[in-house]
Design a protein around this motif. Structure first.
Motif, PDB file in Angstrom:
ATOM      1  N   ASN A 263     -10.307   2.527  -5.324  1.00  0.00           N
ATOM      2  CA  ASN A 263     -11.534   2.980  -4.675  1.00  0.00           C
ATOM      3  C   ASN A 263     -12.187   1.883  -3.839  1.00  0.00           C
ATOM      4  O   ASN A 263     -13.374   1.960  -3.515  1.00  0.00           O
ATOM      5  CB  ASN A 263     -12.516   3.470  -5.739  1.00  0.00           C
ATOM      6  N   GLY A 264     -11.411   0.849  -3.540  1.00  0.00           N
ATOM      7  CA  GLY A 264     -11.940  -0.223  -2.711  1.00  0.00           C
ATOM      8  C   GLY A 264     -12.953  -1.100  -3.410  1.00  0.00           C
ATOM      9  O   GLY A 264     -13.730  -1.778  -2.741  1.00  0.00           O
ATOM     10  N   VAL A 265     -12.944  -1.117  -4.730  1.00  0.00           N
ATOM     11  CA  VAL A 265     -13.890  -1.962  -5.465  1.00  0.00           C
ATOM     12  C   VAL A 265     -13.146  -3.210  -5.945  1.00  0.00           C
ATOM     13  O   VAL A 265     -12.228  -3.124  -6.760  1.00  0.00           O
ATOM     14  CB  VAL A 265     -14.517  -1.210  -6.656  1.00  0.00           C
ATOM     15  N   PRO A 266     -13.520  -4.383  -5.396  1.00  0.00           N
ATOM     16  CA  PRO A 266     -12.830  -5.615  -5.786  1.00  0.00           C
ATOM     17  C   PRO A 266     -13.208  -6.052  -7.198  1.00  0.00           C
ATOM     18  O   PRO A 266     -14.250  -5.661  -7.718  1.00  0.00           O
ATOM     19  CB  PRO A 266     -13.323  -6.643  -4.764  1.00  0.00           C
ATOM     20  N   SER A 267     -12.349  -6.871  -7.810  1.00  0.00           N
ATOM     21  CA  SER A 267     -12.608  -7.381  -9.155  1.00  0.00           C
ATOM     22  C   SER A 267     -13.121  -8.809  -9.099  1.00  0.00           C
ATOM     23  O   SER A 267     -12.748  -9.585  -8.213  1.00  0.00           O
ATOM     24  CB  SER A 267     -11.323  -7.354  -9.990  1.00  0.00           C
ATOM     25  N   LEU A 268     -13.995  -9.113 -10.051  1.00  0.00           N
ATOM     26  CA  LEU A 268     -14.357 -10.497 -10.366  1.00  0.00           C
ATOM     27  C   LEU A 268     -13.914 -10.656 -11.805  1.00  0.00           C
ATOM     28  O   LEU A 268     -14.518 -10.076 -12.709  1.00  0.00           O
ATOM     29  CB  LEU A 268     -15.871 -10.705 -10.220  1.00  0.00           C
ATOM     30  N   SER A 269     -12.833 -11.411 -12.017  1.00  0.00           N
ATOM     31  CA  SER A 269     -12.206 -11.332 -13.333  1.00  0.00           C
ATOM     32  C   SER A 269     -11.545 -12.637 -13.752  1.00  0.00           C
ATOM     33  O   SER A 269     -11.009 -13.386 -12.919  1.00  0.00           O
ATOM     34  CB  SER A 269     -11.153 -10.208 -13.308  1.00  0.00           C
TER      35      SER A 269
END
Ligand SMILES: *Cc1c(COP(=O)(O)O)cnc(C)c1O
Length: 370
Positions: A263-269
């Motif tokens: 869904n085009g949501v990047p991760s900060l992980s």
């Protein structure tokens, strides 16, 4: 003809049964065979060793997990087939419509999502704004809280259990206040259930509630009840970044970040599980802590500092000061990660690497034995 997929380094994921249960249940003949097959370690029937001993092909669920599993089970060759999620299930309505227009065959062949790179950034932003609006309606219906659609929204939803460390984000409230007081606001949407017997998981949820209360309206935090797939679908598509802070090396793969990427949501992980493969710093999202495959243990202080530092100095400025730059990261999340971390690619790999291999080897044995 057996294939074994080991799923987690967490000990509770490896069933062991006391030997004095095994004989009465399976009978002395089978119990004796099991004993001789070396899958009984320290007086217990170990289901993982049973599977390792009797399978022709063994895999972990991500590249890093292959490495972790090989060190847990020396002497057994272990391959990797990285997990994937089912694209048509996880793509939100606004993005389905967008993909239908630009990449018509995406549902059956999500590999074609690589061509999302050609979708204008303005259209990505518009679809995301629609998905975000749907999430905020859902939040309002469930909690009565009205979140601001213009505010940077962090999502976090996981089973509430120790190694997922839901509390890491809330471990320095003063630092969080300093960040939002500098003029770049944030809000957080969380969800996650604890197992009824998991006291530490329940404590983790209580700690998040206490932090939410302390932060008040300065940094709105909502915890949504009854985490399930329907709620997950709203969350992974409606937030601006998907946060993941597991304790290394326990995240075998992780899948919700893959749903977000579709869904085009990047991760900060934290760089564990699939994120070791999905991360291109500043391109598909951001790392928390070291990125190499050699750092296998979490350093909590270092990860906390890096998480706050990235938010304050990199991610929030990009989101507020360069929305097209942020949309470029969103587009890369779809094109590079949505196109790969899906169930279509995963199943094809199981067919070609695992099932085909095991069958060929079994046929070769049949031939040798006449
Ligand atoms: C995707 C999903 C999970 C698993 O998420 P992880 O990131 O792998 O921990 C758990 N519960 C629900 C309801 C989900 O949708």
């Amino acid at each position: 003809m057996c294939v074994f997929t080991t799923h987690t380094p967490v000990p509770a994921g490896h069933d062991k049964f006391p030997w004095d249960l095994v004989t009465p249940v399976l009978g002395p003949r089978r119990a004796d065979l099991l004993q001789r097959s070396q899958c009984c370690i320290g007086g217990t029937l170990n289901m993982t060793y049973l599977a390792l001993r009797f399978s022709r092909y063994v895999n972990g669920v991500a590249l890093l997990h292959e490495q972790v599993s090989e060190s847990m089970f020396p002497g057994y060759p272990i391959d990797a087939i990285t997990n994937g999620v089912h694209a048509p299930t996880w793509v939100s309505r606004p993005f389905s419509e967008l993909f239908d227009r630009h990449i018509p065959n995406w549902p059956r062949s999500p590999q074609y999502m690589r061509y999302a790179l050609g979708i204008p950034r303005a259209e990505i932003r518009k679809a995301h704004a629609a998905a975000k609006a749907e999430l905020l309606v859902e939040v309002q219906l469930r909690t009565g809280r009205e979140l601001n659609p213009d505010v940077f929204t962090i999502g976090f939803a996981r089973r509430a259990t120790g190694y997922k460390r839901a509390g890491l984000f809330f471990s320095d409230l003063e630092r969080l206040r300093r960040i939002v007081r500098s003029g770049r606001p944030m809000q957080v949407v969380l969800a996650g259930l604890a197992h009824p017997n998991d006291v530490s998981g329940q404590d983790m949820i209580r700690a998040v509630f206490r932090a939410a209360e302390e932060l008040g309206d300065e940094l709105p935090v909502v915890y949504l009840e009854g985490y399930n797939m329907a709620l997950a679908r709203f969350m992974v598509s409606g937030v601006d970044v998907w946060l993941n802070t597991p304790l290394k090396p326990y995240e075998a793969s992780g899948t919700s970040g893959m749903k977000a990427a579709l869904n085009g949501v990047p991760s900060l992980s934290v760089v564990d599980g699939w994120w070791y493969e999905g991360l291109l710093e500043g391109v598909t999202g951001w790392a928390i802590g070291p990125v190499g495959r050699n750092v296998t243990q979490s350093d909590e202080q270092l990860e906390r500092d890096d998480m706050y530092g990235k938010l304050e100095n990199t991610i929030l400025p990009l989101f507020y000061d360069d929305p097209d730059g942020y949309a470029a990261v969103m587009r890369h999340a779809i094109a590079l990660n949505g196109s790969f971390f899906n169930a279509q690619r995963m199943l094809e790999q199981y067919v070609t690497s695992a099932y085909h291999h095991a069958r060929e080897a079994a046929h070769a044995d049949d031939f040798r034995m006449g």
